[in-house]
Write a protein that holds these residues in place. Structure first.
Motif, PDB file in Angstrom:
ATOM      1  N   HIS A   1      21.516 -99.380  44.391  1.00 38.80           N
ATOM      2  CA  HIS A   1      21.391-100.739  43.857  1.00 38.80           C
ATOM      3  C   HIS A   1      22.161-100.884  42.554  1.00 38.80           C
ATOM      4  O   HIS A   1      22.457 -99.900  41.886  1.00 38.80           O
TER       5      HIS A   1
ATOM      6  N   THR B   1      23.693-108.947  29.066  1.00 38.31           N
ATOM      7  CA  THR B   1      23.671-107.747  29.893  1.00 38.31           C
ATOM      8  C   THR B   1      22.367-107.754  30.675  1.00 38.31           C
ATOM      9  O   THR B   1      21.312-108.031  30.109  1.00 38.31           O
ATOM     10  N   ALA B   2      22.445-107.446  31.951  1.00 40.03           N
ATOM     11  CA  ALA B   2      21.236-107.371  32.753  1.00 40.03           C
ATOM     12  C   ALA B   2      21.071-105.953  33.270  1.00 40.03           C
ATOM     13  O   ALA B   2      22.037-105.335  33.705  1.00 40.03           O
ATOM     14  N   ASN B   3      19.838-105.433  33.176  1.00 37.95           N
ATOM     15  CA  ASN B   3      19.506-104.143  33.781  1.00 37.95           C
ATOM     16  C   ASN B   3      18.662-104.418  35.010  1.00 37.95           C
ATOM     17  O   ASN B   3      17.627-105.067  34.913  1.00 37.95           O
ATOM     18  N   TRP B   4      19.115-103.903  36.118  1.00 38.24           N
ATOM     19  CA  TRP B   4      18.415-104.183  37.356  1.00 38.24           C
ATOM     20  C   TRP B   4      17.845-102.934  37.990  1.00 38.24           C
ATOM     21  O   TRP B   4      18.448-101.861  37.928  1.00 38.24           O
ATOM     22  N   GLY B   5      16.692-103.092  38.651  1.00 32.95           N
ATOM     23  CA  GLY B   5      16.152-102.033  39.481  1.00 32.95           C
ATOM     24  C   GLY B   5      16.403-102.391  40.936  1.00 32.95           C
ATOM     25  O   GLY B   5      17.142-103.323  41.235  1.00 32.95           O
TER      26      GLY B   5
ATOM     27  N   THR C   1      22.737-101.417  38.791  1.00 36.39           N
ATOM     28  CA  THR C   1      21.896-101.105  37.645  1.00 36.39           C
ATOM     29  C   THR C   1      22.254-101.968  36.433  1.00 36.39           C
ATOM     30  O   THR C   1      21.404-102.260  35.617  1.00 36.39           O
ATOM     31  N   GLU C   2      23.507-102.327  36.329  1.00 35.06           N
ATOM     32  CA  GLU C   2      23.886-103.069  35.128  1.00 35.06           C
ATOM     33  C   GLU C   2      24.895-104.171  35.453  1.00 35.06           C
ATOM     34  O   GLU C   2      25.878-103.934  36.157  1.00 35.06           O
TER      35      GLU C   2
END
Lengths: 156, 103
Positions: free
Chosen positions: B43, B58-62, B45-46
């Motif tokens: 997936h 900036t988005a951090n995703w799981g 992540t950033e």
């Protein structure tokens, strides 16, 4: 004879406890905090995820946060969520699906140019609360909404 | 590879950016129905958004972001014609970026 046995049992129990304590100790340094906090996304509970992602799990409910999500999500794999707010000085927004295996879905780091607005689509394993947590002026504020999920979206 | 679609529109000083990325976004929890083995996590992540070379968000995703992710955000200080650049990186080290002009 009996006394000796007592002592042996005691010592064994003590050694066992020490070994397990060291065992958990070894795990901690792996959770190093970086730009991308893997620990936050690996955390299995809401407070652990919040502490790793936002620095604390203490948040107060705020009416200044608008959390838009459906009342009923037919497909848990695609749940549209929109977070907006009237607050200023917002550093970060986190979106949490409480009942997911890893509750933290995403964190957004906003610069001063950003409007407090984020919209995305998340996966939800089952019916639970969606929590939007906003970090403003170093404090955490939140808004919660329950979303009913008919089909879970996290597989397994 | 055009894996990112960007629509950005400036209105009254506020730019709304909408973006769609194409990505499988595997959580690592799903099982392959044929083999019964777990499909490894894969997936994004950033996600980084840049306006004329400056990072605005900036988005951090799981793994709990839906397949083929959609992301929308708003920021101030851009005019129409400015460039907006979206970059993503995933947990397997792959990545992509795309640039679009703000309308």
């Amino acid at each position: 004879m009996n006394l000796l046995r007592r002592k042996f049992v005691k010592t064994a129990a003590f050694v066992g406890a020490t070994v397990s304590a060291v065992g958990t100790g070894i795990l901690i340094p792996k959770r190093a905090l970086g730009a991308y906090s893997k620990a936050a996304f690996d955390a299995k509970d809401v407070s652990g995820a919040l502490t790793a992602a936002m620095g604390s799990d203490q948040h107060t409910a705020s009416g200044d946060i608008k959390l838009k999500a459906p009342d009923i999500a037919e497909n848990g794999a695609v749940v549209p969520v929109t977070v907006s707010s009237t607050m200023g000085n917002i550093d970060a927004i986190s979106i949490i699906a409480s009942a997911n295996v890893s509750p933290l879905t995403s964190t957004y780091m906003l610069t001063s140019a950003c409007e407090p607005f984020v919209s995305t689509r998340i996966k939800m394993a089952k019916t639970s609360d969606v929590v939007a947590v906003i970090k403003a002026d170093g404090k955490l504020y939140s808004a919660t909404k329950e979303v009913k999920v008919t089909i879970g979206g996290c597989g397994g | 590879m055009a894996s990112i679609k960007i629509r950005a529109k400036a209105k009254d000083g506020v730019t709304t950016v909408k973006t769609l990325m194409s990505h499988a976004m595997e959580t690592g929890l799903r099982k392959d129905s044929k083999t019964g083995k777990k499909i490894p996590a894969h997936h994004i992540t950033e996600v980084t958004a840049e306006h004329n070379g400056n990072v605005v968000m900036t988005a951090n995703w799981g793994g709990a972001i839906s397949k083929n992710p959609y992301l929308s955000f708003k920021f101030k200080g851009a005019a129409s014609g400015d460039k907006i650049k979206i970059t993503w990186v995933d947990n397997m080290g792959e990545g992509d970026s795309a640039e679009a002009a703000i309308k």
